[in-house]
Design a protein around this motif. Sequence first.
Motif, PDB file in Angstrom:
ATOM      1  N   PRO A  10       0.811  -1.224   0.000  1.00  0.00           N
ATOM      2  CA  PRO A  10       0.000   0.000   0.000  1.00  0.00           C
ATOM      3  C   PRO A  10       0.844   1.274   0.000  1.00  0.00           C
ATOM      4  CG  PRO A  10      -0.991  -1.603   1.462  1.00  0.00           C
ATOM      5  CD  PRO A  10       0.333  -2.182   1.013  1.00  0.00           C
ATOM      6  N   ALA A  11       1.940   1.286   0.728  1.00  0.00           N
ATOM      7  CA  ALA A  11       2.791   2.477   0.775  1.00  0.00           C
ATOM      8  C   ALA A  11       3.433   2.772  -0.579  1.00  0.00           C
ATOM      9  CB  ALA A  11       3.868   2.314   1.835  1.00  0.00           C
ATOM     10  N   GLU A  12       3.598   1.750  -1.401  1.00  0.00           N
ATOM     11  CA  GLU A  12       4.237   1.911  -2.709  1.00  0.00           C
ATOM     12  C   GLU A  12       3.239   2.229  -3.825  1.00  0.00           C
ATOM     13  OE1 GLU A  12       7.935  -1.161  -2.323  1.00  0.00           O
ATOM     14  OE2 GLU A  12       5.937  -1.991  -2.606  1.00  0.00           O
ATOM     15  N   MET A  13       1.947   2.154  -3.527  1.00  0.00           N
ATOM     16  CA  MET A  13       0.948   2.447  -4.554  1.00  0.00           C
ATOM     17  C   MET A  13       1.065   3.907  -4.973  1.00  0.00           C
ATOM     18  SD  MET A  13      -2.424   0.559  -3.106  1.00  0.00           S
ATOM     19  CE  MET A  13      -2.513  -1.189  -2.882  1.00  0.00           C
ATOM     20  N   ASP A  14       1.078   4.136  -6.274  1.00  0.00           N
ATOM     21  CA  ASP A  14       1.251   5.469  -6.828  1.00  0.00           C
ATOM     22  C   ASP A  14      -0.051   5.897  -7.508  1.00  0.00           C
ATOM     23  OD1 ASP A  14       3.014   7.730  -7.880  1.00  0.00           O
ATOM     24  OD2 ASP A  14       2.255   6.833  -9.743  1.00  0.00           O
ATOM     25  N   LEU A  64      -3.082  -3.768 -14.047  1.00  0.00           N
ATOM     26  CA  LEU A  64      -3.889  -3.591 -12.832  1.00  0.00           C
ATOM     27  C   LEU A  64      -3.126  -4.070 -11.597  1.00  0.00           C
ATOM     28  CD1 LEU A  64      -7.360  -4.744 -14.198  1.00  0.00           C
ATOM     29  CD2 LEU A  64      -6.748  -2.423 -13.466  1.00  0.00           C
ATOM     30  N   ARG A  65      -2.453  -5.202 -11.728  1.00  0.00           N
ATOM     31  CA  ARG A  65      -1.687  -5.770 -10.612  1.00  0.00           C
ATOM     32  C   ARG A  65      -0.511  -4.872 -10.243  1.00  0.00           C
ATOM     33  NH1 ARG A  65      -0.108 -10.098 -13.004  1.00  0.00           N
ATOM     34  NH2 ARG A  65       2.015  -9.402 -13.370  1.00  0.00           N
ATOM     35  N   GLN A  66       0.237  -4.417 -11.238  1.00  0.00           N
ATOM     36  CA  GLN A  66       1.409  -3.589 -10.967  1.00  0.00           C
ATOM     37  C   GLN A  66       1.035  -2.221 -10.397  1.00  0.00           C
ATOM     38  OE1 GLN A  66       3.437  -3.742 -14.759  1.00  0.00           O
ATOM     39  NE2 GLN A  66       4.657  -5.496 -14.124  1.00  0.00           N
ATOM     40  N   ALA A  67      -0.141  -1.722 -10.738  1.00  0.00           N
ATOM     41  CA  ALA A  67      -0.608  -0.457 -10.165  1.00  0.00           C
ATOM     42  C   ALA A  67      -1.077  -0.644  -8.726  1.00  0.00           C
ATOM     43  CB  ALA A  67      -1.742   0.119 -11.012  1.00  0.00           C
ATOM     44  N   GLY A  68      -1.399  -1.876  -8.358  1.00  0.00           N
ATOM     45  CA  GLY A  68      -1.867  -2.157  -7.005  1.00  0.00           C
ATOM     46  C   GLY A  68      -3.377  -2.236  -6.883  1.00  0.00           C
ATOM     47  N   LEU A  69      -4.079  -2.187  -7.998  1.00  0.00           N
ATOM     48  CA  LEU A  69      -5.539  -2.229  -7.939  1.00  0.00           C
ATOM     49  C   LEU A  69      -6.078  -3.622  -7.635  1.00  0.00           C
ATOM     50  CD1 LEU A  69      -6.135   0.179 -10.887  1.00  0.00           C
ATOM     51  CD2 LEU A  69      -7.107   0.478  -8.599  1.00  0.00           C
ATOM     52  N   ILE A  70      -5.420  -4.637  -8.149  1.00  0.00           N
ATOM     53  CA  ILE A  70      -5.870  -6.002  -7.907  1.00  0.00           C
ATOM     54  C   ILE A  70      -4.730  -6.842  -7.356  1.00  0.00           C
ATOM     55  CG2 ILE A  70      -7.641  -5.940  -9.712  1.00  0.00           C
ATOM     56  CD1 ILE A  70      -5.704  -7.792 -11.370  1.00  0.00           C
ATOM     57  N   ARG A  71      -5.128  -7.936  -6.756  1.00  0.00           N
ATOM     58  CA  ARG A  71      -4.192  -8.977  -6.343  1.00  0.00           C
ATOM     59  C   ARG A  71      -4.554 -10.183  -7.204  1.00  0.00           C
ATOM     60  NH1 ARG A  71      -5.156  -8.702  -1.473  1.00  0.00           N
ATOM     61  NH2 ARG A  71      -3.207  -7.758  -0.837  1.00  0.00           N
ATOM     62  N   GLN A  72      -3.560 -10.825  -7.770  1.00  0.00           N
ATOM     63  CA  GLN A  72      -3.816 -12.042  -8.510  1.00  0.00           C
ATOM     64  C   GLN A  72      -3.291 -13.204  -7.691  1.00  0.00           C
ATOM     65  OE1 GLN A  72      -2.396 -10.888 -12.584  1.00  0.00           O
ATOM     66  NE2 GLN A  72      -4.314 -11.890 -13.125  1.00  0.00           N
ATOM     67  N   VAL A  73      -4.149 -14.198  -7.526  1.00  0.00           N
ATOM     68  CA  VAL A  73      -3.830 -15.367  -6.729  1.00  0.00           C
ATOM     69  C   VAL A  73      -3.840 -16.576  -7.655  1.00  0.00           C
ATOM     70  CG1 VAL A  73      -4.532 -16.756  -4.750  1.00  0.00           C
ATOM     71  CG2 VAL A  73      -4.964 -14.295  -4.752  1.00  0.00           C
ATOM     72  N   LEU A  88      -6.522  -0.124  -0.887  1.00  0.00           N
ATOM     73  CA  LEU A  88      -6.722   1.088  -1.683  1.00  0.00           C
ATOM     74  C   LEU A  88      -7.411   2.171  -0.867  1.00  0.00           C
ATOM     75  CD1 LEU A  88      -7.723  -0.652  -4.988  1.00  0.00           C
ATOM     76  CD2 LEU A  88      -5.787   0.916  -4.715  1.00  0.00           C
ATOM     77  N   GLU A  89      -8.396   1.766  -0.085  1.00  0.00           N
ATOM     78  CA  GLU A  89      -9.114   2.741   0.746  1.00  0.00           C
ATOM     79  C   GLU A  89      -8.187   3.318   1.814  1.00  0.00           C
ATOM     80  OE1 GLU A  89     -11.885   5.317   1.400  1.00  0.00           O
ATOM     81  OE2 GLU A  89     -12.183   3.782  -0.122  1.00  0.00           O
ATOM     82  N   GLN A  90      -7.300   2.481   2.343  1.00  0.00           N
ATOM     83  CA  GLN A  90      -6.327   2.945   3.334  1.00  0.00           C
ATOM     84  C   GLN A  90      -5.371   3.956   2.706  1.00  0.00           C
ATOM     85  OE1 GLN A  90      -3.682  -0.182   4.562  1.00  0.00           O
ATOM     86  NE2 GLN A  90      -2.295   1.206   5.600  1.00  0.00           N
ATOM     87  N   ARG A  91      -4.872   3.656   1.528  1.00  0.00           N
ATOM     88  CA  ARG A  91      -3.867   4.507   0.878  1.00  0.00           C
ATOM     89  C   ARG A  91      -4.482   5.748   0.244  1.00  0.00           C
ATOM     90  NH1 ARG A  91       0.099   7.318  -0.246  1.00  0.00           N
ATOM     91  NH2 ARG A  91       1.606   6.775  -1.853  1.00  0.00           N
ATOM     92  N   PHE A  92      -5.645   5.568  -0.394  1.00  0.00           N
ATOM     93  CA  PHE A  92      -6.309   6.664  -1.097  1.00  0.00           C
ATOM     94  C   PHE A  92      -7.772   6.739  -0.658  1.00  0.00           C
ATOM     95  CE2 PHE A  92      -3.020   5.040  -4.059  1.00  0.00           C
ATOM     96  CZ  PHE A  92      -2.188   6.139  -4.049  1.00  0.00           C
ATOM     97  N   PRO A  93      -8.029   7.285   0.537  1.00  0.00           N
ATOM     98  CA  PRO A  93      -9.406   7.355   1.037  1.00  0.00           C
ATOM     99  C   PRO A  93     -10.324   8.049   0.029  1.00  0.00           C
ATOM    100  CG  PRO A  93      -7.856   8.014   2.739  1.00  0.00           C
ATOM    101  CD  PRO A  93      -7.074   7.894   1.453  1.00  0.00           C
ATOM    102  N   GLY A  94     -11.454   7.438  -0.235  1.00  0.00           N
ATOM    103  CA  GLY A  94     -12.439   8.019  -1.134  1.00  0.00           C
ATOM    104  C   GLY A  94     -12.331   7.538  -2.572  1.00  0.00           C
ATOM    105  N   LEU A  95     -11.249   6.870  -2.928  1.00  0.00           N
ATOM    106  CA  LEU A  95     -11.081   6.421  -4.314  1.00  0.00           C
ATOM    107  C   LEU A  95     -12.164   5.422  -4.715  1.00  0.00           C
ATOM    108  CD1 LEU A  95      -9.505   6.374  -6.975  1.00  0.00           C
ATOM    109  CD2 LEU A  95      -8.054   4.581  -5.975  1.00  0.00           C
ATOM    110  N   MET A  96     -12.480   4.485  -3.844  1.00  0.00           N
ATOM    111  CA  MET A  96     -13.501   3.484  -4.181  1.00  0.00           C
ATOM    112  C   MET A  96     -14.867   4.147  -4.340  1.00  0.00           C
ATOM    113  SD  MET A  96     -11.863   0.586  -4.421  1.00  0.00           S
ATOM    114  CE  MET A  96     -10.648   1.627  -5.195  1.00  0.00           C
ATOM    115  N   GLU A  97     -15.144   5.120  -3.499  1.00  0.00           N
ATOM    116  CA  GLU A  97     -16.423   5.837  -3.603  1.00  0.00           C
ATOM    117  C   GLU A  97     -16.479   6.650  -4.894  1.00  0.00           C
ATOM    118  OE1 GLU A  97     -20.120   6.263  -2.908  1.00  0.00           O
ATOM    119  OE2 GLU A  97     -18.863   5.073  -1.577  1.00  0.00           O
ATOM    120  N   LEU A  98     -15.367   7.244  -5.284  1.00  0.00           N
ATOM    121  CA  LEU A  98     -15.293   7.979  -6.542  1.00  0.00           C
ATOM    122  C   LEU A  98     -15.581   7.048  -7.723  1.00  0.00           C
ATOM    123  CD1 LEU A  98     -14.549  10.600  -8.080  1.00  0.00           C
ATOM    124  CD2 LEU A  98     -12.189   9.797  -8.036  1.00  0.00           C
TER     125      LEU A  98
END
Length: 113
Positions: A10-14, A64-73, A88-98
């Motif tokens: 999360p800290a590395e998400m840009d 999507l994975r490299q941006a940090g939006l998804i996790r692939q398992v 994502l919500e922790q790193r960028f509050p409000g992004l999911m609501e947007l």
Amino acid sequence: MPDHDDQPSPAEMDLGAIFAALADRHRRAVVLALLAEPDGTERHCSSFELPVSKATLTHHFRTLRQAGLIRQVNRGNSNMAQLRRAELEQRFPGLMELLRAEAAAADRAIDTA
């Protein structure tokens, strides 16, 4: 530093990388589809039925994975995609609501067309 699966912490998400990933309508559709599912839902990459070749599908999910939006398992012989909603919500509050608001506005535009 991204982990061994090429997924940033999360800290590395840009924010720029996230917006760049979301700029593509197919990738945005994947994120919005996962956002509409219950938290923790995993979906097979082909279940999104994107009208692209397998190589292009791989590219979209890598982005999507490299941006940090998804996790692939890895689940045996297939990869499952999961939205990293809490991170994502922790790193960028409000992004999911947007994103939810953007999807709702697009749905309203279709309904009135």
